[in-house]
Design a protein around this motif. Sequence first.
Motif, mmCIF file in Angstrom:
data_model
loop_
_atom_site.group_PDB
_atom_site.id
_atom_site.type_symbol
_atom_site.label_atom_id
_atom_site.label_comp_id
_atom_site.label_asym_id
_atom_site.label_seq_id
_atom_site.Cartn_x
_atom_site.Cartn_y
_atom_site.Cartn_z
ATOM 1 N N UNK A 163 0.838 -1.201 0.000
ATOM 2 C CA UNK A 163 0.000 0.000 0.000
ATOM 3 C C UNK A 163 0.875 1.253 0.000
ATOM 4 N N UNK A 164 1.904 1.269 0.842
ATOM 5 C CA UNK A 164 2.793 2.436 0.927
ATOM 6 C C UNK A 164 3.664 2.569 -0.319
ATOM 7 N N UNK A 165 4.293 1.444 -0.719
ATOM 8 C CA UNK A 165 5.253 1.508 -1.829
ATOM 9 C C UNK A 165 4.585 1.868 -3.148
ATOM 10 N N UNK A 166 3.338 1.438 -3.332
ATOM 11 C CA UNK A 166 2.615 1.695 -4.580
ATOM 12 C C UNK A 166 1.736 2.944 -4.502
ATOM 13 N N UNK A 167 1.836 3.686 -3.395
ATOM 14 C CA UNK A 167 1.051 4.920 -3.222
ATOM 15 C C UNK A 167 -0.442 4.668 -3.455
ATOM 16 N N UNK A 168 -0.969 3.662 -2.774
ATOM 17 C CA UNK A 168 -2.342 3.241 -2.972
ATOM 18 C C UNK A 168 -3.303 4.184 -2.246
ATOM 19 N N UNK A 169 -4.333 4.603 -2.969
ATOM 20 C CA UNK A 169 -5.373 5.456 -2.396
ATOM 21 C C UNK A 169 -6.566 4.659 -1.887
ATOM 22 N N UNK A 170 -6.859 3.530 -2.544
ATOM 23 C CA UNK A 170 -8.037 2.731 -2.201
ATOM 24 C C UNK A 170 -7.694 1.248 -2.309
ATOM 25 N N UNK A 171 -8.073 0.491 -1.288
ATOM 26 C CA UNK A 171 -7.926 -0.965 -1.296
ATOM 27 C C UNK A 171 -9.303 -1.584 -1.500
ATOM 28 N N UNK A 172 -9.414 -2.513 -2.447
ATOM 29 C CA UNK A 172 -10.689 -3.170 -2.739
ATOM 30 C C UNK A 172 -10.559 -4.660 -2.442
ATOM 31 N N UNK A 173 -11.375 -5.137 -1.520
ATOM 32 C CA UNK A 173 -11.408 -6.561 -1.204
ATOM 33 C C UNK A 173 -12.434 -7.216 -2.119
ATOM 34 N N UNK A 174 -11.928 -7.780 -3.223
ATOM 35 C CA UNK A 174 -12.779 -8.359 -4.262
ATOM 36 C C UNK A 174 -12.847 -9.870 -4.045
ATOM 37 N N UNK A 175 -13.584 -10.274 -3.017
ATOM 38 C CA UNK A 175 -13.677 -11.660 -2.566
ATOM 39 C C UNK A 175 -12.321 -12.133 -2.037
ATOM 40 N N UNK A 176 -11.719 -11.309 -1.198
ATOM 41 C CA UNK A 176 -10.537 -11.698 -0.434
ATOM 42 C C UNK A 176 -11.041 -12.401 0.815
#
Length: 288
Positions: A163-176
């Motif tokens: 999340x930090x390294x890729x500069x992620x703004x939103x995490x989506x749990x798509x059937x995680x």
Amino acid sequence: MSNTGFILTISCPDQPGIVHAVSGLLFQHGCNIVDSDQYGDAFTGRFFMRVHFSTAAGGPDLGTLRAAFAPVGDQFGMQWEVFDASVKPRVMIMVSKIGHCLNDLLFRAKAGGLPVEIAAIVSNHRDFYQLAASYDVPFFHLPLMNASGEQKAAQEARVFEVVRDQNIDLVVLARYMQVLSDDLCRKLAGRAINIHHSFLPSFKGAKPYYQAHDRGVKLIGATAHYVTADLDEGPIIEQEIERVDHSMDPDQLTAVGRDVECVALARAVKWHAEHRILLNGHKTVVFK
């Protein structure tokens, strides 16, 4: 789709003068309101507003607009933000071994139907590394043999590194199909969306289609919601339903449910990316 100009979002105690102050400030800085939505909640006493506006050539930039709006925000006790509408949020998708929502999001983003940049896919299995490669999206295989204890903590630490390294703004749990720890839920508060394969608050937890079949439901649904430490109880963003009947077994319900899961999740991701969702306690205000 709001993909040019700027977007202002506001949440504050409801009181007279808010709209006048906001529109007046934008006018003073040479801005033109493209569209505007507002809602006053009589039960919570809070006011919510989303304004999409443009500026003339050579007009104020994002930093100038934020600085100009700060006194108004302080005056009315606002939680507010100004966004550049042309910037696509960077999204990380988490998935296990069920890939229909992942595939749907990848296609919609590639086809221009979702205003996001899918920057990473994280999975505790390797099943979808070829799918990720076909869309040229980095794939991170982070296995989890033990769902509790030190191994889970180490795996989630690696997830948050991505999340930090890729500069992620939103995490989506798509059937995680793993429950996130309280710690990771806190770190991702307000920027993680889950799709649950039932019409919440009914049939929480595991195997909701089997629970639904056991109760003989006539409608099945899917719910996209923000992730919180309370399992399947985060603020609901979107829900979709489909009619079923007594002749359908759990596998048939599951097959029907795949479509509604994809639709509900895609809408939620799109609305979040366009800054249309404002938190209202345990609920959401969604300006569609």
